[in-house]
Design a protein around this motif. Structure first.
Motif, PDB file in Angstrom:
ATOM      1  N   VAL A  32      44.565   9.030  16.671  1.00  0.00           N
ATOM      2  CA  VAL A  32      43.068   9.331  17.448  1.00  0.00           C
ATOM      3  C   VAL A  32      42.668  10.791  17.261  1.00  0.00           C
ATOM      4  O   VAL A  32      43.442  11.784  17.530  1.00  0.00           O
ATOM      5  CB  VAL A  32      42.953   9.115  18.838  1.00  0.00           C
ATOM      6  CG1 VAL A  32      41.882   9.207  19.476  1.00  0.00           C
ATOM      7  CG2 VAL A  32      43.577   7.616  18.898  1.00  0.00           C
ATOM      8  N   ASP A  33      41.630  11.262  16.804  1.00  0.00           N
ATOM      9  CA  ASP A  33      41.126  12.458  16.621  1.00  0.00           C
ATOM     10  C   ASP A  33      39.315  12.444  16.433  1.00  0.00           C
ATOM     11  O   ASP A  33      39.068  11.563  16.136  1.00  0.00           O
ATOM     12  CB  ASP A  33      41.937  13.309  15.617  1.00  0.00           C
ATOM     13  CG  ASP A  33      42.195  14.831  15.993  1.00  0.00           C
ATOM     14  OD1 ASP A  33      41.317  15.500  16.297  1.00  0.00           O
ATOM     15  OD2 ASP A  33      43.270  15.439  15.634  1.00  0.00           O
ATOM     16  N   LEU A  34      39.070  13.733  16.173  1.00  0.00           N
ATOM     17  CA  LEU A  34      37.738  13.904  16.056  1.00  0.00           C
ATOM     18  C   LEU A  34      37.557  13.548  14.460  1.00  0.00           C
ATOM     19  O   LEU A  34      36.220  13.050  14.185  1.00  0.00           O
ATOM     20  CB  LEU A  34      37.357  15.538  16.145  1.00  0.00           C
ATOM     21  CG  LEU A  34      37.116  16.136  17.662  1.00  0.00           C
ATOM     22  CD1 LEU A  34      37.111  17.421  17.531  1.00  0.00           C
ATOM     23  CD2 LEU A  34      35.926  15.226  18.318  1.00  0.00           C
ATOM     24  N   LYS A  35      38.444  13.986  13.722  1.00  0.00           N
ATOM     25  CA  LYS A  35      38.081  13.380  12.125  1.00  0.00           C
ATOM     26  C   LYS A  35      39.627  13.132  11.753  1.00  0.00           C
ATOM     27  O   LYS A  35      40.482  13.378  12.180  1.00  0.00           O
ATOM     28  CB  LYS A  35      37.499  14.610  11.296  1.00  0.00           C
ATOM     29  CG  LYS A  35      38.198  15.962  11.326  1.00  0.00           C
ATOM     30  CD  LYS A  35      37.427  16.818  10.690  1.00  0.00           C
ATOM     31  CE  LYS A  35      38.270  18.131  10.471  1.00  0.00           C
ATOM     32  NZ  LYS A  35      37.535  19.204   9.856  1.00  0.00           N
ATOM     33  N   ASP A  36      39.518  12.705  10.549  1.00  0.00           N
ATOM     34  CA  ASP A  36      40.786  12.222   9.738  1.00  0.00           C
ATOM     35  C   ASP A  36      42.101  11.436  10.507  1.00  0.00           C
ATOM     36  O   ASP A  36      42.986  11.847  10.956  1.00  0.00           O
ATOM     37  CB  ASP A  36      41.593  13.781   9.203  1.00  0.00           C
ATOM     38  CG  ASP A  36      40.600  14.651   8.339  1.00  0.00           C
ATOM     39  OD1 ASP A  36      39.746  13.881   7.374  1.00  0.00           O
ATOM     40  OD2 ASP A  36      40.641  15.603   8.300  1.00  0.00           O
ATOM     41  N   ALA A  37      41.152  10.452  11.032  1.00  0.00           N
ATOM     42  CA  ALA A  37      42.247   9.724  12.040  1.00  0.00           C
ATOM     43  C   ALA A  37      41.800   8.091  11.918  1.00  0.00           C
ATOM     44  O   ALA A  37      40.637   7.924  11.427  1.00  0.00           O
ATOM     45  CB  ALA A  37      42.165  10.062  13.534  1.00  0.00           C
ATOM     46  N   ASP A  38      42.683   7.247  12.519  1.00  0.00           N
ATOM     47  CA  ASP A  38      42.312   6.043  12.699  1.00  0.00           C
ATOM     48  C   ASP A  38      41.232   5.606  13.443  1.00  0.00           C
ATOM     49  O   ASP A  38      40.477   4.765  13.229  1.00  0.00           O
ATOM     50  CB  ASP A  38      43.484   5.197  12.807  1.00  0.00           C
ATOM     51  CG  ASP A  38      44.818   5.299  11.706  1.00  0.00           C
ATOM     52  OD1 ASP A  38      44.664   5.169  10.786  1.00  0.00           O
ATOM     53  OD2 ASP A  38      45.889   5.911  12.482  1.00  0.00           O
ATOM     54  N   VAL A  39      41.269   6.380  14.557  1.00  0.00           N
ATOM     55  CA  VAL A  39      40.212   6.387  15.575  1.00  0.00           C
ATOM     56  C   VAL A  39      39.619   7.557  15.762  1.00  0.00           C
ATOM     57  O   VAL A  39      40.152   8.388  16.137  1.00  0.00           O
ATOM     58  CB  VAL A  39      40.724   5.634  16.820  1.00  0.00           C
ATOM     59  CG1 VAL A  39      39.527   5.586  17.786  1.00  0.00           C
ATOM     60  CG2 VAL A  39      41.338   4.323  16.540  1.00  0.00           C
ATOM     61  N   ARG A  49      35.784   8.117  25.218  1.00  0.00           N
ATOM     62  CA  ARG A  49      36.961   7.551  25.633  1.00  0.00           C
ATOM     63  C   ARG A  49      37.404   6.168  25.808  1.00  0.00           C
ATOM     64  O   ARG A  49      38.328   5.430  25.407  1.00  0.00           O
ATOM     65  CB  ARG A  49      37.188   8.249  26.941  1.00  0.00           C
ATOM     66  CG  ARG A  49      37.428   9.639  27.174  1.00  0.00           C
ATOM     67  CD  ARG A  49      37.241  10.273  28.396  1.00  0.00           C
ATOM     68  NE  ARG A  49      36.999  11.724  28.478  1.00  0.00           N
ATOM     69  CZ  ARG A  49      36.315  12.390  29.372  1.00  0.00           C
ATOM     70  NH1 ARG A  49      36.198  11.791  30.589  1.00  0.00           N
ATOM     71  NH2 ARG A  49      36.244  13.607  29.372  1.00  0.00           N
ATOM     72  N   GLU A  50      36.159   5.221  26.414  1.00  0.00           N
ATOM     73  CA  GLU A  50      36.228   3.897  26.432  1.00  0.00           C
ATOM     74  C   GLU A  50      36.197   3.202  25.127  1.00  0.00           C
ATOM     75  O   GLU A  50      36.888   2.375  24.826  1.00  0.00           O
ATOM     76  CB  GLU A  50      34.989   3.528  27.210  1.00  0.00           C
ATOM     77  CG  GLU A  50      34.966   3.873  28.778  1.00  0.00           C
ATOM     78  CD  GLU A  50      33.650   3.392  29.192  1.00  0.00           C
ATOM     79  OE1 GLU A  50      32.836   2.395  28.798  1.00  0.00           O
ATOM     80  OE2 GLU A  50      33.415   3.665  30.538  1.00  0.00           O
ATOM     81  N   ARG A  51      35.487   3.713  24.038  1.00  0.00           N
ATOM     82  CA  ARG A  51      35.630   3.167  22.608  1.00  0.00           C
ATOM     83  C   ARG A  51      36.899   3.428  22.058  1.00  0.00           C
ATOM     84  O   ARG A  51      37.519   2.529  21.350  1.00  0.00           O
ATOM     85  CB  ARG A  51      34.414   3.892  21.853  1.00  0.00           C
ATOM     86  CG  ARG A  51      34.450   3.486  20.378  1.00  0.00           C
ATOM     87  CD  ARG A  51      33.068   3.965  19.776  1.00  0.00           C
ATOM     88  NE  ARG A  51      32.982   5.255  19.574  1.00  0.00           N
ATOM     89  CZ  ARG A  51      33.725   5.946  18.768  1.00  0.00           C
ATOM     90  NH1 ARG A  51      34.368   5.383  17.709  1.00  0.00           N
ATOM     91  NH2 ARG A  51      33.488   7.302  18.538  1.00  0.00           N
ATOM     92  N   MET A  52      37.442   4.548  22.472  1.00  0.00           N
ATOM     93  CA  MET A  52      38.908   4.619  21.787  1.00  0.00           C
ATOM     94  C   MET A  52      39.923   3.253  22.276  1.00  0.00           C
ATOM     95  O   MET A  52      40.423   2.838  21.662  1.00  0.00           O
ATOM     96  CB  MET A  52      39.555   5.831  22.452  1.00  0.00           C
ATOM     97  CG  MET A  52      40.835   5.933  21.787  1.00  0.00           C
ATOM     98  SD  MET A  52      41.942   7.336  22.829  1.00  0.00           S
ATOM     99  CE  MET A  52      41.619   6.702  24.594  1.00  0.00           C
TER     100      MET A  52
END
Length: 260
Positions: A32-39, A49-52
């Motif tokens: 999980v991150d701002l970019k380059d992540a699965d979420v 946060r809820e969407r995560m």
């Protein structure tokens, strides 16, 4: 046995090192991150946060074995309070229902050696009260003042997080549900952000004076990742509510035997 781990801040620094270490051990990681992540989410935003939580639930199939809440900022701005405290708490609490479905759930967060440095009591108190609007107003005021007061946003966020861990870990919702939750408190970690500080003998000497780390000095992110990996593993059956300083001795130098 293959486990599924969620790692926030997975695109860089300690988060990336943790994801790589767990992946090399054969586990599944959801970054999980701002970019380059699965979420990809912005943990300063409540909606994100809820969407995560929703997206992690979909990707994991509804079961998560470990959560590493690592995402954070070290900047004298109000967003630091939003990510470091409220984003971290939202991660741990939001993903707890997925942890409850694991046979051996574990959770860990990243605090900091800055938690024992000067902080702003009003900001810490509003964070622990769960009042994000009040916390951001206070952080905005500190940001406007600048200097050391603006830095207190960071140290306050980490102090509040450490205190939340201590308060929350032994409760029925966590320990009572069989979920060990702990934190690590790193000192200076060698990242692109700190590279310039240690690039010269003068810079390293100045940093050592400010943050003494007698055992081997500043550390690579993988050092913190190794400790997180153990905290999140099945072997960790009884560590509860601990903030483990992985700091080359900074805590021992700073606080001596006043704590034990």
């Amino acid at each position: 046995m293959t486990r599924t781990y969620v790692i926030t801040g997975a695109a860089s620094g300690i988060g990336k090192a943790t994801a790589e270490l767990l992946g090399e051990a054969g586990h599944r990681t959801i970054g999980v991150d701002l970019k380059d992540a699965d979420v990809t989410v912005d943990l300063t935003k409540p909606d994100d946060r809820e969407r995560m939580g929703r997206e992690v639930g979909e990707l994991s199939g509804g079961v998560v074995d470990g959560v590493a809440a690592i995402a954070g900022l070290n900047a004298p701005i109000a967003a630091t309070a939003a990510v470091n405290y409220f984003g971290t708490i939202a991660t741990l609490e939001g993903l707890r229902p997925l942890l409850l479905k694991s046979a051996a759930p574990r959770a860990a967060a990243v605090a900091s050696m800055a938690s024992i440095q000067s902080a702003d009591d009003a900001l810490v108190d509003s964070m622990l009260a769960g009042d994000e609007p009040a916390s951001l107003r206070r952080a905005d005021a500190l940001q406007e003042r600048g200097g050391s007061e603006a830095y207190h946003i960071y140290s306050s966020s980490k102090r509040a997080l450490a205190r939340w861990i201590r308060r929350t870990a032994p409760t029925e919702a966590w320990a009572g549900a069989g979920i060990p939750v702990n934190a690590i408190a790193p000192a200076v970690v060698l990242t692109p952000m700190t590279a310039e500080l240690v690039a010269t003998p003068e810079g390293r000497a100045g940093l050592t004076e400010q943050v003494p780390m007698p055992l081997n000095g500043p550390m690579d992110p993988v050092v913190a990742a190794r400790l997180l990996s153990w905290l999140l593993g099945e072997d960790n059956s009884h560590l509860c509510g601990q903030v483990v300083f992985v700091d080359g001795g900074y805590d021992a130098v700073t606080r001596g035997d006043s704590v034990w």
